[in-house]
Design an enzyme around this catalytic site. Structure first.
Site, PDB file in Angstrom:
ATOM      1  N   PRO A  97      53.035  51.243  24.019  1.00  0.00           N
ATOM      2  CG  PRO A  97      53.840  53.031  25.263  1.00  0.00           C
ATOM      3  CD  PRO A  97      52.855  52.669  24.198  1.00  0.00           C
ATOM      4  CG  MET A  98      52.476  46.638  25.872  1.00  0.00           C
ATOM      5  SD  MET A  98      51.981  45.096  25.106  1.00  0.00           S
ATOM      6  CE  MET A  98      53.115  45.019  23.726  1.00  0.00           C
ATOM      7  CB  VAL A  99      56.302  47.873  31.598  1.00  0.00           C
ATOM      8  CG1 VAL A  99      57.506  47.634  32.492  1.00  0.00           C
ATOM      9  CG2 VAL A  99      55.726  49.266  31.811  1.00  0.00           C
ATOM     10  CB  CYS A 122      54.990  56.415  30.213  1.00  0.00           C
ATOM     11  SG  CYS A 122      54.893  54.699  30.807  1.00  0.00           S
TER      12      CYS A 122
END
Length: 132
Positions: free
Chosen positions: A23-25, A95
């Site tokens: 996951p990437m912000v 996260c």
């Protein structure tokens, strides 16, 4: 079929995924994940969403159903996971980004083992999909 765990979950549900898009912000929207899958990614994570808003706001839920959520309350985590479980292979808790540290979510719950254990045990008991 019983809920798979550990190696069996990885091997059967995730089909032994080795090419994973983390996951990437602000960068893990559905279009990016679909493109990544076309280019060979076997597993794609979504961006993080706030669980409390996801549970309470139907519009937010509809617009963001294909995203990851964050929570630091066992009951809220399970509420939102129950709403999302039919649309995913697993529910991920961690996260490592600074936004998670500021909000006291994800990987930063490792500082509170009792809370983390309550979240995972309750989710494992109530959900039909694994918690990672």
């Amino acid at each position: 079929m019983p809920k798979l765990q550990g190696f069996e979950f990885w091997r059967h549900t995730l089909r032994g995924a080795c090419h994973v898009v983390a996951p990437m912000v602000d960068q893990s929207e559905l279009a990016w994940r679909l493109l990544s899958r076309r280019q060979g990614a076997q597993l794609c994570y979504t961006a993080m969403l706030y669980a409390q808003v996801f549970v309470c706001d139907a519009n937010y839920r509809k617009e963001n159903l294909y995203c990851e959520f964050c929570a630091n309350d066992p009951e809220v985590f399970v509420q939102v996971a129950l709403l999302a479980q039919d649309y995913c292979d697993a529910i991920d808790l961690g996260c490592p980004q600074m936004i998670a540290k500021r909000g006291h979510y994800g990987a930063f719950l490792q500082d509170e083992w009792n809370l983390l254990q309550r979240i995972i045990l309750l989710a494992h008991e109530k959900l039909s999909v694994p918690v990672t």
